[in-house]
Design a protein around this motif. Structure first.
Motif, PDB file in Angstrom:
ATOM      1  N   THR A 204       0.808  -1.217   0.000  1.00 26.19           N
ATOM      2  CA  THR A 204       0.000   0.000   0.000  1.00 26.19           C
ATOM      3  C   THR A 204       0.845   1.273   0.000  1.00 26.19           C
ATOM      4  O   THR A 204       0.434   2.278  -0.571  1.00 26.19           O
ATOM      5  CB  THR A 204      -0.986   0.013   1.181  1.00 26.19           C
ATOM      6  N   GLU A 205       2.012   1.231   0.608  1.00 22.44           N
ATOM      7  CA  GLU A 205       2.874   2.419   0.596  1.00 22.44           C
ATOM      8  C   GLU A 205       3.338   2.746  -0.819  1.00 22.44           C
ATOM      9  O   GLU A 205       3.370   3.905  -1.224  1.00 22.44           O
ATOM     10  CB  GLU A 205       4.066   2.220   1.523  1.00 22.44           C
ATOM     11  N   LYS A 206       3.695   1.714  -1.584  1.00 19.38           N
ATOM     12  CA  LYS A 206       4.083   1.928  -2.980  1.00 19.38           C
ATOM     13  C   LYS A 206       2.874   2.328  -3.822  1.00 19.38           C
ATOM     14  O   LYS A 206       2.979   3.159  -4.722  1.00 19.38           O
ATOM     15  CB  LYS A 206       4.714   0.665  -3.561  1.00 19.38           C
ATOM     16  N   CYS A 207       1.741   1.745  -3.532  1.00 17.26           N
ATOM     17  CA  CYS A 207       0.518   2.024  -4.285  1.00 17.26           C
ATOM     18  C   CYS A 207       0.092   3.484  -4.113  1.00 17.26           C
ATOM     19  O   CYS A 207      -0.334   4.132  -5.071  1.00 17.26           O
ATOM     20  CB  CYS A 207      -0.594   1.080  -3.848  1.00 17.26           C
ATOM     21  N   ILE A 208       0.218   3.999  -2.918  1.00 16.72           N
ATOM     22  CA  ILE A 208      -0.152   5.394  -2.648  1.00 16.72           C
ATOM     23  C   ILE A 208       0.675   6.345  -3.504  1.00 16.72           C
ATOM     24  O   ILE A 208       0.174   7.364  -3.979  1.00 16.72           O
ATOM     25  CB  ILE A 208       0.023   5.719  -1.144  1.00 16.72           C
TER      26      ILE A 208
ATOM     27  N   HIS B 198      -2.997   2.634 -13.078  1.00 18.45           N
ATOM     28  CA  HIS B 198      -3.225   1.984 -14.368  1.00 18.45           C
ATOM     29  C   HIS B 198      -3.618   0.518 -14.230  1.00 18.45           C
ATOM     30  O   HIS B 198      -4.248  -0.044 -15.126  1.00 18.45           O
ATOM     31  CB  HIS B 198      -1.975   2.081 -15.244  1.00 18.45           C
ATOM     32  N   CYS B 199      -3.253  -0.103 -13.133  1.00 16.31           N
ATOM     33  CA  CYS B 199      -3.547  -1.526 -12.945  1.00 16.31           C
ATOM     34  C   CYS B 199      -5.048  -1.808 -12.955  1.00 16.31           C
ATOM     35  O   CYS B 199      -5.481  -2.862 -13.419  1.00 16.31           O
ATOM     36  CB  CYS B 199      -2.921  -2.038 -11.657  1.00 16.31           C
TER      37      CYS B 199
ATOM     38  N   VAL C 169       1.949  -3.007 -15.773  1.00 16.92           N
ATOM     39  CA  VAL C 169       1.677  -1.565 -15.821  1.00 16.92           C
ATOM     40  C   VAL C 169       1.935  -0.850 -14.500  1.00 16.92           C
ATOM     41  O   VAL C 169       1.858   0.377 -14.451  1.00 16.92           O
ATOM     42  CB  VAL C 169       0.238  -1.259 -16.298  1.00 16.92           C
ATOM     43  N   CYS C 170       2.250  -1.583 -13.453  1.00 15.35           N
ATOM     44  CA  CYS C 170       2.468  -0.962 -12.143  1.00 15.35           C
ATOM     45  C   CYS C 170       3.865  -0.318 -12.097  1.00 15.35           C
ATOM     46  O   CYS C 170       4.867  -1.025 -12.038  1.00 15.35           O
ATOM     47  CB  CYS C 170       2.324  -2.001 -11.033  1.00 15.35           C
ATOM     48  N   PRO C 171       3.943   1.012 -12.103  1.00 16.59           N
ATOM     49  CA  PRO C 171       5.241   1.680 -12.145  1.00 16.59           C
ATOM     50  C   PRO C 171       6.026   1.600 -10.844  1.00 16.59           C
ATOM     51  O   PRO C 171       7.246   1.793 -10.836  1.00 16.59           O
ATOM     52  CB  PRO C 171       4.886   3.127 -12.475  1.00 16.59           C
TER      53      PRO C 171
END
Length: 93
Positions: A20-24, A30-31, A83-85
């Motif tokens: 979640t920290e990376k996702c924020i 895009h995922c 697609v997850c940067p």
């Protein structure tokens, strides 16, 4: 925090895990659009941050729903991973 969505049964572990920290840190998410089965959703977490997760109705069916994206050998095929940067998404199988 790593959020795990999925289940475990006698044949293995079937989880999509999202850091979640990376996702924020990702503003585009895009995922969600890349998922061919449309199981990913944007949720607001307990800290009012937007994070991606697996919709409740799909969590116990990941093993079957995600088969078209399942990795073969060491190759990572899932569209959500591609697609997850930030590298926030991982699959357990």
């Amino acid at each position: 925090m790593i959020a795990h969505y999925g289940f475990q049964d006698g044949s293995g572990d079937y989880f999509i895990s999202i850091d979640t920290e990376k996702c924020i840190a990702c503003t585009e998410k895009h995922c969600v659009a890349a998922c061919p089965e449309k199981i990913l959703r944007i949720f607001v977490d307990d800290y009012d941050d937007e994070v991606v997760g697996v919709a409740e109705e799909y969590r116990q069916k990941i093993k079957y729903i995600c088969t078209q994206c399942k990795s073969v050998g060491n190759e990572q095929n899932p569209a959500c991973l591609k697609v997850c940067p930030t590298g926030a998404i991982a699959h357990s199988w």
